[in-house]
Design an enzyme around this catalytic site. Structure first.
Site, PDB file in Angstrom:
ATOM      1  N   ARG A  54      64.413 -13.783  -9.374  1.00 60.39           N
ATOM      2  CA  ARG A  54      63.754 -12.522  -9.051  1.00 60.39           C
ATOM      3  C   ARG A  54      63.273 -11.917 -10.364  1.00 60.39           C
ATOM      4  O   ARG A  54      63.546 -12.435 -11.437  1.00 60.39           O
ATOM      5  CB  ARG A  54      64.653 -11.563  -8.240  1.00 60.39           C
ATOM      6  CG  ARG A  54      66.130 -11.682  -8.377  1.00 60.39           C
ATOM      7  CD  ARG A  54      66.682 -11.274  -9.700  1.00 60.39           C
ATOM      8  NE  ARG A  54      66.196  -9.975 -10.068  1.00 60.39           N
ATOM      9  CZ  ARG A  54      66.073  -9.541 -11.281  1.00 60.39           C
ATOM     10  NH1 ARG A  54      66.425 -10.298 -12.311  1.00 60.39           N
ATOM     11  NH2 ARG A  54      65.598  -8.343 -11.548  1.00 60.39           N
ATOM     12  N   ALA A  56      59.707  -9.791 -12.156  1.00 57.08           N
ATOM     13  CA  ALA A  56      58.266 -10.084 -12.201  1.00 57.08           C
ATOM     14  C   ALA A  56      57.925 -11.429 -12.846  1.00 57.08           C
ATOM     15  O   ALA A  56      57.346 -12.314 -12.222  1.00 57.08           O
ATOM     16  CB  ALA A  56      57.570  -8.949 -12.953  1.00 57.08           C
ATOM     17  N   ARG A  92      56.985 -12.805  -1.496  1.00 54.07           N
ATOM     18  CA  ARG A  92      57.333 -11.444  -1.941  1.00 54.07           C
ATOM     19  C   ARG A  92      56.036 -10.674  -2.199  1.00 54.07           C
ATOM     20  O   ARG A  92      55.292 -10.996  -3.134  1.00 54.07           O
ATOM     21  CB  ARG A  92      58.224 -11.493  -3.196  1.00 54.07           C
ATOM     22  CG  ARG A  92      59.588 -12.121  -2.887  1.00 54.07           C
ATOM     23  CD  ARG A  92      60.677 -11.689  -3.828  1.00 54.07           C
ATOM     24  NE  ARG A  92      61.018 -10.287  -3.691  1.00 54.07           N
ATOM     25  CZ  ARG A  92      61.799  -9.647  -4.561  1.00 54.07           C
ATOM     26  NH1 ARG A  92      62.309 -10.280  -5.589  1.00 54.07           N
ATOM     27  NH2 ARG A  92      62.085  -8.366  -4.385  1.00 54.07           N
ATOM     28  N   GLN A 198      71.058  -4.882  -8.990  1.00 48.56           N
ATOM     29  CA  GLN A 198      70.607  -5.720 -10.112  1.00 48.56           C
ATOM     30  C   GLN A 198      71.029  -5.136 -11.456  1.00 48.56           C
ATOM     31  O   GLN A 198      71.224  -5.872 -12.423  1.00 48.56           O
ATOM     32  CB  GLN A 198      69.077  -5.869 -10.101  1.00 48.56           C
ATOM     33  CG  GLN A 198      68.531  -6.739  -8.983  1.00 48.56           C
ATOM     34  CD  GLN A 198      68.091  -5.911  -7.799  1.00 48.56           C
ATOM     35  OE1 GLN A 198      68.685  -4.874  -7.500  1.00 48.56           O
ATOM     36  NE2 GLN A 198      67.080  -6.358  -7.093  1.00 48.56           N
ATOM     37  N   ASP A 239      57.006  -4.351 -11.415  1.00 43.17           N
ATOM     38  CA  ASP A 239      56.641  -5.530 -10.625  1.00 43.17           C
ATOM     39  C   ASP A 239      55.137  -5.617 -10.413  1.00 43.17           C
ATOM     40  O   ASP A 239      54.613  -6.666 -10.060  1.00 43.17           O
ATOM     41  CB  ASP A 239      57.366  -5.467  -9.276  1.00 43.17           C
ATOM     42  CG  ASP A 239      58.868  -5.456  -9.513  1.00 43.17           C
ATOM     43  OD1 ASP A 239      59.464  -6.529  -9.575  1.00 43.17           O
ATOM     44  OD2 ASP A 239      59.432  -4.356  -9.697  1.00 43.17           O
ATOM     45  N   ASN A 249      57.816  -0.274  -9.246  1.00 48.21           N
ATOM     46  CA  ASN A 249      59.062  -0.838  -9.783  1.00 48.21           C
ATOM     47  C   ASN A 249      60.158  -0.627  -8.746  1.00 48.21           C
ATOM     48  O   ASN A 249      59.948  -0.018  -7.689  1.00 48.21           O
ATOM     49  CB  ASN A 249      59.417  -0.186 -11.122  1.00 48.21           C
ATOM     50  CG  ASN A 249      60.468  -0.978 -11.875  1.00 48.21           C
ATOM     51  OD1 ASN A 249      60.384  -2.189 -11.994  1.00 48.21           O
ATOM     52  ND2 ASN A 249      61.508  -0.310 -12.361  1.00 48.21           N
ATOM     53  N   LYS A 250      61.324  -1.141  -9.047  1.00 48.95           N
ATOM     54  CA  LYS A 250      62.454  -1.096  -8.114  1.00 48.95           C
ATOM     55  C   LYS A 250      62.666   0.318  -7.564  1.00 48.95           C
ATOM     56  O   LYS A 250      62.547   1.302  -8.292  1.00 48.95           O
ATOM     57  CB  LYS A 250      63.708  -1.586  -8.840  1.00 48.95           C
ATOM     58  CG  LYS A 250      64.953  -1.718  -7.995  1.00 48.95           C
ATOM     59  CD  LYS A 250      64.751  -2.536  -6.740  1.00 48.95           C
ATOM     60  CE  LYS A 250      64.259  -3.939  -7.012  1.00 48.95           C
ATOM     61  NZ  LYS A 250      63.852  -4.661  -5.770  1.00 48.95           N
TER      62      LYS A 250
HETATM   63  O1  MRU Z   1      63.635  -7.216  -6.393  1.00 44.51           O
HETATM   64  P1  MRU Z   1      63.648  -7.746  -7.795  1.00 44.51           P
HETATM   65  O2  MRU Z   1      65.012  -7.891  -8.380  1.00 44.51           O
HETATM   66  O3  MRU Z   1      62.802  -8.973  -7.964  1.00 44.51           O
HETATM   67  O4  MRU Z   1      62.929  -6.579  -8.556  1.00 44.51           O
HETATM   68  C1  MRU Z   1      62.440  -6.733  -9.793  1.00 44.51           C
HETATM   69  C2  MRU Z   1      63.181  -5.886 -10.707  1.00 44.51           C
HETATM   70  O5  MRU Z   1      64.198  -6.287 -11.175  1.00 44.51           O
HETATM   71  C3  MRU Z   1      62.679  -4.596 -11.100  1.00 44.51           C
HETATM   72  O6  MRU Z   1      61.903  -3.918 -10.252  1.00 44.51           O
HETATM   73  C4  MRU Z   1      62.246  -4.675 -12.531  1.00 44.51           C
HETATM   74  O7  MRU Z   1      62.422  -3.463 -13.111  1.00 44.51           O
HETATM   75  C5  MRU Z   1      60.844  -5.147 -12.693  1.00 44.51           C
HETATM   76  S1  MRU Z   1      60.728  -6.846 -12.814  1.00 44.51           S
HETATM   77  C6  MRU Z   1      60.578  -7.029 -14.495  1.00 44.51           C
END
Ligand code: MRU
Length: 359
Positions: A54, A56, A92, A198, A239, A249-250
């Site tokens: 997982r 980006a 995704r 995470q 992302d 982002n998350k």
């Molecule tokens: O759902 P994920 O774990 O793939 O989400 C990605 C992330 O960990 C975050 O959103 C992150 O800050 C950006 S990815 C570099």
């Protein structure tokens, strides 16, 4: 980066069998370090969808390897190759590196460049871009350190935009590792990042492996810390970021940006250019937000005193759960973007200044 003193990337070709690519199964961290073999498009799609990998950059690099299997499975049939690429893209929806890597592979294959070569290049470029992000972000931390001699620079981060989310170094963590390695005292507030944790599971683990002082906090703590001068700087990953500076982002990032804005705390977002969306202008309206299964909210995984990993339900049995995986922070709340080419304003003009060939 180092795991128990041994250097690892997050994805690599099997040293003896070129039909296998290997990954760290991130669902198992921090309780176990498990390496998994992927051998087909279907393996890669499952690994991305179910989050064995997982983040980006790593999603992009894994999709790059997925297209190596796709090239073989399609056997020269261009329509089938496109179909397999689309299957990977569908795994995704928010993370744009996925589409970027598949499209890049399709264009390269059409030109006769073997997919394996491009997969290696994508991974190497990702690691190098993150290293450069570290170098460009370092002065931001140095500047703050100079204002508080002998005291650590307190940096808050959300989710995992560390080396586990890329091929190496990470985006948000790259300046932190660079500062720590340069002897600047840093301390990281790690948002736990519900529902999949995470931050608590991955960021805490990798900072610990590198010896970076850190403290895990519940997701709702950041605003309080900012009000009390306990956060000097926020750095998150992303992302997908529009070329106008809106940052997906998350889930929960937007709330941190609001709190940072209210308290005058600089809020930076670190990203390689592969994470820019060069077409979408209005991120809040137009970036698709992935929704995942309610079980991720309903359940939690942990380890008991005997070291057994167990999943428990934390909601009343009859309650529904919604699981929005990302949110979008509007550009006006972002102090700057840290990229492999330097730091710029989160605006079309700022991004154009660094990437004139794209806009
Ligand atoms: O759902 P994920 O774990 O793939 O989400 C990605 C992330 O960990 C975050 O959103 C992150 O800050 C950006 S990815 C570099």
């Amino acid at each position: 980066m180092l795991v128990d003193g041994k250097p690892y990337r997050t994805i690599w070709p099997h040293p003896e069998d070129d039909g296998i690519v290997q990954i760290i199964d991130q669902r198992k961290l921090p309780f176990a370090f498990v390496i998994e073999d992927l051998t087909s498009v279907s393996d890669v799609a499952t690994a991305i969808r179910d989050m064995h990998v997982r983040g980006a950059g790593l999603i992009g690099a894994t999709a790059g390897w997925g297209m190596v299997f796709a090239e073989k499975e399609a056997g020269g049939d261009a329509d089938r190759l496109r179909e397999l690429g689309d299957e990977l893209i569908a795994t995704r929806p928010t993370a744009i590196n996925l589409r970027w890597a598949v499209e890049r592979q399709l264009a390269a294959i059409e030109k006769g460049i073997p997919a394996r070569e491009t997969a290696m290049t994508i991974a190497d470029e990702d690691a190098e871009a993150c290293r450069q992000i570290g170098l460009h972000g370092l002065p931001l931390i140095e500047g703050i350190a100079a204002t508080k001699p002998g005291k650590p620079v307190n940096i808050l981060t959300h989710c995992n935009a560390g080396w586990l989310a890329f091929v190496d170094h990470g985006s948000a963590t790259a300046p932190i590792y660079a500062a720590h390695d340069a002897g600047i005292p840093v301390h990281v507030w790690v948002d736990e990042t519900r529902p999949r944790n995470q931050g608590a599971r991955l960021t805490a683990w990798e900072l610990g492996q590198h010896g970076v002082p850190h403290t895990v906090i519940a997701d709702n703590v950041g605003g309080h810390l900012m009000q009390h001068g306990q956060v000097d700087l926020v750095i998150t990953g992303t992302d997908r970021t529009t070329h106008t500076g809106d940052v997906a982002n998350k889930i929960g990032t937007y709330l941190k940006a609001l709190a940072a804005n209210d308290n005058g705390v600089p809020f930076y977002v670190a990203l390689p250019s592969s994470t820019f969306d060069w077409e979408t202008k209005d991120g809040v309206r137009d970036i698709p937000i992935e929704q995942r299964g309610g079980e991720e909210v309903r359940e939690m995984e942990g380890v008991d005193e005997e070291g057994r990993v167990a999943t428990v339900r934390i909601l009343p049995e009859q309650s529904d759960a919604a699981n929005f995986a990302f949110d979008v922070t509007p550009a006006r709340l972002v102090t700057g973007l840290i990229t492999e080419r330097g730091v710029c304003d989160a605006s079309e003009e700022g991004v154009k200044g660094l990437f004139p060939e794209r806009l």
